[in-house]
Design a protein around this motif. Structure first.
Motif, PDB file in Angstrom:
ATOM      1  N   VAL A  62       0.795  -1.278  -0.024  1.00 41.77           N
ATOM      2  CA  VAL A  62       0.122   0.140  -0.010  1.00 41.77           C
ATOM      3  C   VAL A  62       0.857   1.461   0.128  1.00 41.77           C
ATOM      4  N   GLU A  63       2.073   1.112   0.587  1.00 39.62           N
ATOM      5  CA  GLU A  63       3.003   2.365   0.567  1.00 39.62           C
ATOM      6  C   GLU A  63       3.366   2.780  -1.035  1.00 39.62           C
ATOM      7  N   ARG A  64       3.379   1.855  -1.758  1.00 41.43           N
ATOM      8  CA  ARG A  64       3.608   1.973  -3.435  1.00 41.43           C
ATOM      9  C   ARG A  64       2.729   2.326  -4.300  1.00 41.43           C
ATOM     10  N   LEU A  65       1.470   2.045  -3.767  1.00 38.98           N
ATOM     11  CA  LEU A  65       0.230   2.298  -4.485  1.00 38.98           C
ATOM     12  C   LEU A  65       0.010   3.743  -4.707  1.00 38.98           C
ATOM     13  N   ARG A  66      -0.534   4.001  -5.832  1.00 33.47           N
ATOM     14  CA  ARG A  66      -0.885   5.368  -6.395  1.00 33.47           C
ATOM     15  C   ARG A  66      -2.530   5.473  -6.179  1.00 33.47           C
ATOM     16  N   ALA A  67      -3.123   6.950  -6.184  1.00 33.92           N
ATOM     17  CA  ALA A  67      -4.591   6.963  -6.369  1.00 33.92           C
ATOM     18  C   ALA A  67      -5.146   6.341  -7.369  1.00 33.92           C
ATOM     19  N   GLU A  68      -6.170   6.078  -7.296  1.00 31.01           N
ATOM     20  CA  GLU A  68      -7.058   5.144  -8.225  1.00 31.01           C
ATOM     21  C   GLU A  68      -6.470   3.842  -8.489  1.00 31.01           C
ATOM     22  N   SER A  69      -5.531   3.190  -7.631  1.00 35.94           N
ATOM     23  CA  SER A  69      -5.245   1.967  -7.818  1.00 35.94           C
ATOM     24  C   SER A  69      -6.445   0.986  -7.298  1.00 35.94           C
ATOM     25  N   VAL A  70      -6.586  -0.155  -7.974  1.00 37.35           N
ATOM     26  CA  VAL A  70      -7.668  -0.925  -7.435  1.00 37.35           C
ATOM     27  C   VAL A  70      -7.250  -2.146  -6.677  1.00 37.35           C
ATOM     28  N   ILE A  71      -7.803  -2.168  -5.675  1.00 39.19           N
ATOM     29  CA  ILE A  71      -7.404  -3.217  -4.608  1.00 39.19           C
ATOM     30  C   ILE A  71      -8.617  -3.762  -3.943  1.00 39.19           C
ATOM     31  N   THR A  72      -8.302  -4.947  -3.567  1.00 41.72           N
ATOM     32  CA  THR A  72      -9.239  -6.132  -2.685  1.00 41.72           C
ATOM     33  C   THR A  72      -8.505  -6.325  -1.141  1.00 41.72           C
ATOM     34  N   LEU A  73      -9.130  -6.298  -0.295  1.00 45.57           N
ATOM     35  CA  LEU A  73      -8.457  -6.388   1.222  1.00 45.57           C
ATOM     36  C   LEU A  73      -9.379  -7.065   2.056  1.00 45.57           C
ATOM     37  N   GLU A  74      -8.830  -7.936   3.065  1.00 44.87           N
ATOM     38  CA  GLU A  74      -9.781  -8.329   3.955  1.00 44.87           C
ATOM     39  C   GLU A  74      -9.291  -7.538   5.545  1.00 44.87           C
ATOM     40  N   GLY A  75     -10.094  -7.450   6.213  1.00 42.02           N
ATOM     41  CA  GLY A  75      -9.882  -6.883   7.497  1.00 42.02           C
ATOM     42  C   GLY A  75     -10.968  -6.995   8.691  1.00 42.02           C
ATOM     43  N   LYS A  76     -10.705  -6.510   9.763  1.00 44.28           N
ATOM     44  CA  LYS A  76     -11.712  -6.495  10.799  1.00 44.28           C
ATOM     45  C   LYS A  76     -12.281  -5.070  11.120  1.00 44.28           C
ATOM     46  N   VAL A  77     -13.730  -4.946  11.121  1.00 44.27           N
ATOM     47  CA  VAL A  77     -14.384  -3.687  11.336  1.00 44.27           C
ATOM     48  C   VAL A  77     -14.169  -3.516  12.781  1.00 44.27           C
ATOM     49  N   VAL A  78     -13.733  -2.325  13.156  1.00 45.52           N
ATOM     50  CA  VAL A  78     -13.373  -1.696  14.472  1.00 45.52           C
ATOM     51  C   VAL A  78     -14.374  -0.452  14.723  1.00 45.52           C
ATOM     52  N   ALA A  79     -14.632  -0.055  15.828  1.00 39.95           N
ATOM     53  CA  ALA A  79     -15.477   1.024  15.989  1.00 39.95           C
ATOM     54  C   ALA A  79     -14.259   2.349  16.328  1.00 39.95           C
ATOM     55  N   ARG A  80     -14.284   3.374  15.405  1.00 47.31           N
ATOM     56  CA  ARG A  80     -13.347   4.538  15.921  1.00 47.31           C
ATOM     57  C   ARG A  80     -13.702   5.129  17.199  1.00 47.31           C
ATOM     58  N   ASP A  81     -12.531   5.762  17.647  1.00 47.39           N
ATOM     59  CA  ASP A  81     -12.757   6.471  18.936  1.00 47.39           C
ATOM     60  C   ASP A  81     -13.885   7.566  18.827  1.00 47.39           C
ATOM     61  N   GLU A  82     -14.364   7.946  19.813  1.00 45.78           N
ATOM     62  CA  GLU A  82     -15.528   9.056  19.826  1.00 45.78           C
ATOM     63  C   GLU A  82     -14.857  10.254  19.266  1.00 45.78           C
ATOM     64  N   SER A  83     -13.636  10.567  19.516  1.00 50.20           N
ATOM     65  CA  SER A  83     -12.946  11.801  19.076  1.00 50.20           C
ATOM     66  C   SER A  83     -12.697  11.908  17.622  1.00 50.20           C
ATOM     67  N   LEU A  84     -12.434  10.531  17.061  1.00 51.37           N
ATOM     68  CA  LEU A  84     -12.430  10.503  15.624  1.00 51.37           C
ATOM     69  C   LEU A  84     -13.212  10.051  14.596  1.00 51.37           C
ATOM     70  N   VAL A  85     -14.774  10.137  15.096  1.00 51.71           N
ATOM     71  CA  VAL A  85     -15.789   9.885  14.405  1.00 51.71           C
ATOM     72  C   VAL A  85     -15.859  10.969  13.201  1.00 51.71           C
ATOM     73  N   ASN A  86     -16.249  10.579  12.191  1.00 52.76           N
ATOM     74  CA  ASN A  86     -16.362  11.613  10.886  1.00 52.76           C
ATOM     75  C   ASN A  86     -17.880  11.559  10.606  1.00 52.76           C
ATOM     76  N   PRO A  87     -18.519  12.478  10.951  1.00 55.20           N
ATOM     77  CA  PRO A  87     -19.764  12.779  10.865  1.00 55.20           C
ATOM     78  C   PRO A  87     -20.337  13.055   9.347  1.00 55.20           C
ATOM     79  N   ASN A  88     -19.344  13.299   8.561  1.00 53.39           N
ATOM     80  CA  ASN A  88     -19.539  13.493   7.128  1.00 53.39           C
ATOM     81  C   ASN A  88     -19.798  12.162   6.097  1.00 53.39           C
TER      82      ASN A  88
END
Length: 100
Positions: A62-88
């Protein structure tokens, strides 16, 4: 089940916390915060923030990828800290910690 994803980038919510998901999309934006890498993954349905910790699978890639690169990934869903929630963003209460 879809071969490239279990969910779309716009559908994940706080109710999905703890689930392992597979997402596919375009690298919309990448941010390096002192070794921890954040990307916004975009598909036709929305944006989801992905976190790559140093040493995690895919960090070097991911360090080498550029904007608009197409990727597939697996990961775990975690809750953001209250101070980091993006209401937008519809997915602003969660993020994905990248695995594969």
């Amino acid at each position: 089940m879809h071969a490239y994803r279990t969910h779309t980038c716009g559908e994940l919510r706080k109710s999905h916390v703890g689930e392992t998901v597979k997402l596919s999309g375009w690298l919309h934006r990448r941010r390096d915060h002192g070794g921890v890498m954040f990307i916004d993954l975009r598909d036709h349905y929305g944006l989801t923030q992905i976190v790559f910790n140093p040493g995690s699978p895919g960090f070097g890639t991911v360090e080498r990828l550029r904007a608009e690169s197409v990727i597939t990934l697996e990961g775990k869903v975690v809750a953001r800290d209250e101070s980091l929630v993006n209401p937008n963003l519809a997915t602003g209460e969660i993020e994905i910690v990248a695995g594969e």
